[in-house]
Enzyme design. Structure first.
Site, PDB file in Angstrom:
ATOM      1  N   LYS B  80     -19.097  20.203 -31.454  1.00 23.86           N
ATOM      2  CA  LYS B  80     -18.434  18.901 -31.146  1.00 23.86           C
ATOM      3  C   LYS B  80     -18.885  17.911 -31.517  1.00 23.86           C
ATOM      4  O   LYS B  80     -21.093  18.099 -31.697  1.00 23.86           O
ATOM      5  CB  LYS B  80     -18.642  18.611 -28.927  1.00 23.86           C
ATOM      6  N   SER B 161     -14.019  14.510 -22.658  1.00 23.09           N
ATOM      7  CA  SER B 161     -13.985  13.640 -24.519  1.00 23.09           C
ATOM      8  C   SER B 161     -14.397  14.729 -25.332  1.00 23.09           C
ATOM      9  O   SER B 161     -13.829  15.110 -26.524  1.00 23.09           O
ATOM     10  CB  SER B 161     -15.527  12.519 -24.539  1.00 23.09           C
ATOM     11  N   SER B 185     -15.765  16.151 -18.830  1.00 20.36           N
ATOM     12  CA  SER B 185     -14.977  16.260 -20.275  1.00 20.36           C
ATOM     13  C   SER B 185     -15.676  17.825 -21.189  1.00 20.36           C
ATOM     14  O   SER B 185     -14.844  17.700 -22.679  1.00 20.36           O
ATOM     15  CB  SER B 185     -16.858  15.675 -21.227  1.00 20.36           C
TER      16      SER B 185
END
Lengths: 498, 495
Positions: B80, B161, B185
């Site tokens: 990420k 996210s 997330s």
């Protein structure tokens, strides 16, 4: 009670003063990073990823900084909070990489304490006075902007960014510039004793925000102003004097004092407005979520307490009591770490060199240090730190005096030679033949010569002009190049003159 | 032989160790998938195929020398783009950090590399991890590989996210990916894409080197396609880090070895407050399925109460923006990242121009909310109050766990929604996290496992919440569900 008053056109005014002192914590690394803290390094050479607030960087508290603040708190007999917490103070400035300063608003490390300033009649402090200290909290310093490096841009030096500061907040207990000056000096002394701050005000290690208000004697507190970052005792006193009279002028002209932040101009000794309360930042303090609350255990506190040195008040009392020094000498010798360290080393050496107890030679050592040695250093423009002679050498000199090998006045001469050559006193005395003459026969011979040569004065003396005795002593000493043992000279003269 | 990109972490690790295939073969296969899907799915901000190959070569060489391979030996993963990676652009999906190459490596990514993993690339996400659909990324939204079965072609959100992570996993662009979870997330994107993810107990994974959103909530965790894979990867990621003051100073258990789907003697709590009015029927049904599966696995089902649940979302939307408003103050154009310096600008002008240009609308919205709730006169009413409620929510869980070992709930109130469907209504978007946020506020471990498909043919996730430090209990319940849900659906390849 301070009698300090400002005489206004409409009557007397009292001044009310509180100080917030920022003291840089003595530590090898910063409050939340491992960067070095040395003064005067190349710009941006002591900056870690944390100090520069790179993305994802996190603060980790430095145990030594916390320890120093706790020890400082103990030295002012303050309450130590076993549970405290760091808060963020949010504002934008180019010298503040995180966009917030990590400080302690809600739960400071150190609570209520106090220190005592000593009576000083000349300065208008009639009696010892206790000044309250509200709190000490620990926080990060900001970096430094440099505006003189480029015609249109400012440069940023982050070396100081993240260095640990103690903010020491007094109660508004001071009532004259002299009291504020005495408070700041005493605080500096305590910090230097504890070793938690070097107190170098000219390097910015210690600076004060000065809160001043004025009022009619005995009335309610007036509105205060805060003058930021004043960096010497003298400037603090000047700033207060100026700010108090300015406030009196404003009030007497029918105006109002605006609560505001002011700047001190050392050039003119005056203060000027920086920003008013309306323009004040909203710092949006909140607990720093990157840090857990600071919890201190008993072992840590015990270690802090055990590591405290003898503090100024206690030391001064001991010098007067145990060592029998005068109040003045005790005050001078305990005023600073370097001074008492020198004195105590000298005292130990002197006692051992003369085979006596320290208390027996303390007066000799103290008097000599203050009246002879400091004077000689002053002449050279040197401080104790860079003294040309060691305390061992000084002790040898004092021992020569103590044993009667040389006289006090010869000792002065020897000290000068020691400063010039770095040689030991004994060697100088030997080399230059400065040993005191205590041999009665030799002195008697000289005295006889002097009396014979000054028969008229002898007659006058015998007629009652006894003040001439000093003349005979002087003449004898002169004839003996200062080496006559003054006591023996006196005795023989007395005997001969009848 | 099955296609290498269908394999998970355990299979790759074991296959490489056994010599069934080489790590380089695996990395090459995934690199190809990443490249082929980039235009359609936009899951990566940048691909780093050379990094994946480099790590694979190192693993193969180790094996050739007869050395032990790490926990993640030979497994290429997606990272990420919130984790700082040395000299590799790290953006938090923001224009503010475009081109920023950290000269440091986050603790978690370093641990993964040390465990033998390799990096396929930096995964897209919502800007500064603020969002639930990946639509706030400066680098374009990630598209879910999933499509509704209505014959339409609507592009769906991969969740957020960690939407780059979830999309890449579902599309077989990587066998595992890192995620971060501040208020759901990891879990919500996993639920949206039929993948698995666990947010461990707050403090398990170091936050050092992870771009901060809300410090007291941010927690990294693994995302993969099975419970076992999550367990393996979490072992590699977790551990005490002296550089993070909030890091847990506890040993990392061997979660994989202790995996067991046997729930005999375990009590599973069903929070009545989560059964909200108007709960999506399919979501409600999958929850009932989950209850039945856990019963089947031997668990006793008990109803529990988490009375402050309804305050969780408002509380979260005070605390998270408050911390974010302060955490993001460092992006000021002075030292790194974007600097917008209009002609004749002073310092204030530079701040304003830089932050106006560098932050997207959702980030600005949260900075404004956070600044507001911390400001003088509002602080007590909002922030202080929110902290009190947060404590009550944590207390709710503590009481509930006197009656049960784990809690079962839906992960999200719906399946994936279409891109653009929620963008005009931030509140509706925020509601996506209504079931995820309470565990975040309490710092508890929680995971999402696929439960099945809804009527539209889209995946739904079930959430298991555990006691603090009891990742094992969470993983085991997840495994019991996984074994019974038999979730094997995968998006049909259209890219």
């Amino acid at each position: 009670m301070s009698t300090y008053r400002i005489q206004g056109a409409t009557g007397d005014w009292e001044v009310v003063i509180g100080l917030e002192v920022h003291a840089q914590v003595t530590s090898n690394s910063k409050l939340f990073s491992g960067s070095a803290t040395a003064f005067g390094a190349e710009p941006n050479s002591q900056v870690s990823l944390i100090d520069a607030a790179m993305p994802g960087m996190l603060p980790v508290p430095n145990r030594e900084c916390i320890r120093q603040a706790v020890r400082t708190g103990m030295a002012i007999e303050a309450q130590i909070n076993k549970w405290s917490r760091f808060d963020r103070k949010n504002y934008f400035y180019a010298d503040l990489p995180q966009g917030y300063q990590i400080s302690q608003l809600y739960h400071p490390l150190v609570g209520e304490g106090s220190l005592t300033i000593e009576a000083d009649e000349k300065a208008g402090i009639p009696a010892d006075k206790v000044i309250g200290i509200e709190r000490i909290h620990v926080e990060q310093d900001a970096g430094k902007l440099m505006h003189d490096q480029h015609p249109t841009m400012s440069y940023v030096d982050l070396n100081r960014s993240g260095v640990a500061l103690m903010e020491i907040v007094s109660r508004p207990d001071m009532a004259s510039p002299a009291e504020a000056g005495a408070y700041l000096s005493k605080l500096r002394t305590i910090l230097r004793y504890v070793g938690s701050c070097d107190g170098n005000m000219d390097q910015g290690s210690m600076r004060a925000d000065v809160n001043v208000s004025v009022r009619r004697p005995g009335e309610e507190l007036g509105t205060r102003t805060e003058t930021k970052n004043v960096n010497s005792v003298r400037f603090v006193m000047q700033a207060i004097e100026h700010e108090a009279s300015r406030q009196v002028d404003v009030l007497e002209a029918g105006g109002k004092i605006v609560q505001e932040t002011r700047l001190f101009d050392p050039g003119t000794g005056s203060t000027r407005s920086m920003r008013s309360k309306e323009d004040a930042h909203d710092y949006r303090y909140f607990p720093d979520p990157d840090l857990l609350p600071l919890e201190l255990d008993d072992a840590f506190l015990e270690e802090c307490r055990a590591s405290l040195p003898e503090l100024p008040d206690a030391k001064r009392a001991r010098y007067e009591g145990e060592l029998g020094l005068s109040a003045y000498n005790a005050a001078v010798l305990t005023a600073d770490v370097d001074t008492f360290a020198w004195f105590e080393a000298l005292l130990a050496e002197t006692a051992s060199a003369q085979g006596k107890q320290p208390a027996e030679v303390a007066k000799q050592a103290a008097n000599w240090l203050i009246s002879e040695f400091f004077g000689a250093l002053n002449k050279l423009g040197k401080s104790l730190e860079d003294s040309p002679i060691s305390h061992e050498q000084a002790a040898e000199l004092l021992a020569l005096v103590g044993k009667g090998t040389i006289s006090g006045s010869i000792a002065k001469q020897v000290l000068e030679t020691m400063f010039e050559t770095g040689d030991n006193a004994g060697i100088i005395v030997e080399r230059e033949g400065l040993k005191q003459e205590s041999d009665t026969g030799a002195i008697e011979a000289k005295v006889d010569e002097i009396l014979a040569a000054n028969a008229d004065k002898v007659a006058q003396y015998k007629d009652g002009k006894v003040a001439l005795f000093g003349f005979f002593v002087g003449q004898t000493m002169k004839a003996m190049a200062g080496k006559g043992n003054p006591q023996v000279v006196n005795e023989i003269l007395k005997a001969k003159l009848g | 032989m099955t296609e290498l990109t269908e394999l998970g972490v355990a299979q790759i690790r074991d296959g490489v160790a056994n010599g069934d295939f080489s790590a380089v073969e695996v990395a090459t296969a995934f690199n190809a998938n990443v490249a082929a899907a980039q235009e359609a799915l936009n899951a990566f901000i940048i691909a780093t195929p050379e990094k994946a190959i480099e790590a694979a070569q190192a693993t193969d060489a180790k094996r050739a020398r007869g050395e032990a391979l790490g926990k993640m030996g030979g497994v290429p993963i997606g990272m990420k783009d919130l984790f700082a990676t040395f000299d590799v652009q790290t953006t938090a999906a923001s224009h503010m950090l475009e081109g920023f190459k950290p000269q440091y490596e986050s603790t978690v990514s370093q641990k993964l590399w040390d465990a033998g993993a390799g990096m396929l690339g930096k995964l897209n996400l919502d800007q500064f991890a603020m969002g639930s659909s990946n639509e706030t990324s400066y680098f374009g939204n990630v598209i879910s590989p999933w499509k509704r079965n209505d014959g339409g072609n609507a592009a769906l959100a991969p969740g957020g996210s960690s939407g780059g992570s979830s999309s890449a996993l579902a599309a077989r662009l990587c066998p595992a990916a890192t995620g971060t979870d501040t208020g759901g997330s990891i879990r919500q994107p996993a639920a949206f894409t039929g993948t698995t993810g666990i947010k461990p107990t707050y403090g398990r994974c170091s936050r050092w080197g992870v771009v901060a959103f809300a410090s007291s909530l941010d927690q990294a965790g693994p995302m993969a396609r099975s419970v076992q894979d999550c367990a393996i990867m979490l072992e590699a990621m977790a551990g005490f880090d002296a550089k993070d003051s909030t890091s847990l100073d506890m040993p990392v258990p061997n979660w994989e070895a202790a995996l067991s789907g046997d729930m005999k003697g375990k009590k599973v709590g069903i929070p009545k407050e989560y059964r909200v009015d108007g709960l999506d029927e399919d979501v409600a049904k999958s929850w009932d399925d989950g209850i039945a599966w856990l019963k089947d696995a031997g668990a006793e089902i008990v109803e529990i109460s988490l009375p402050h649940t309804k305050y969780a979302l408002p509380t979260y939307y005070i605390i998270a923006p408050a911390e974010a408003s302060s955490n993001l103050a460092r992006y000021d154009g002075v030292r790194y990242g974007l600097r917008d310096l209009p002609d004749g600008a002073n310092l204030q002008d530079m701040y304003a121009a830089t932050r106006a240009a560098g932050f997207g609308p959702e980030v600005k919205r949260r900075i404004l909310i956070g600044t507001y709730v911390l400001s003088a006169g509002f602080y007590d009413a909002y922030y202080t109050q929110a902290q009190k409620v947060r404590a009550l929510i944590a207390q709710d869980f503590a009481k509930a766990f006197e009656q049960c070992d784990v809690i079962l709930a839906p992960t999200a109130p719906s399946a994936a929604f279409g891109l653009g469907e929620n963008v005009d209504d931030p509140l509706k978007m925020y509601l996506n996290d209504v079931f995820a946020v309470p565990a975040s506020l309490a710092g508890l471990p929680a995971m999402s496992v696929p439960a099945g498909l809804n009527r539209e043919g889209l995946p739904l996730g079930l959430q298991v919440i555990g006691k603090a430090f009891d990742e094992q209990g969470v993983l085991n319940a997840g495994l019991a569900i996984e074994a019974r849900a038999q979730f094997s659906a995968k998006p049909e390849k259209w890219w």
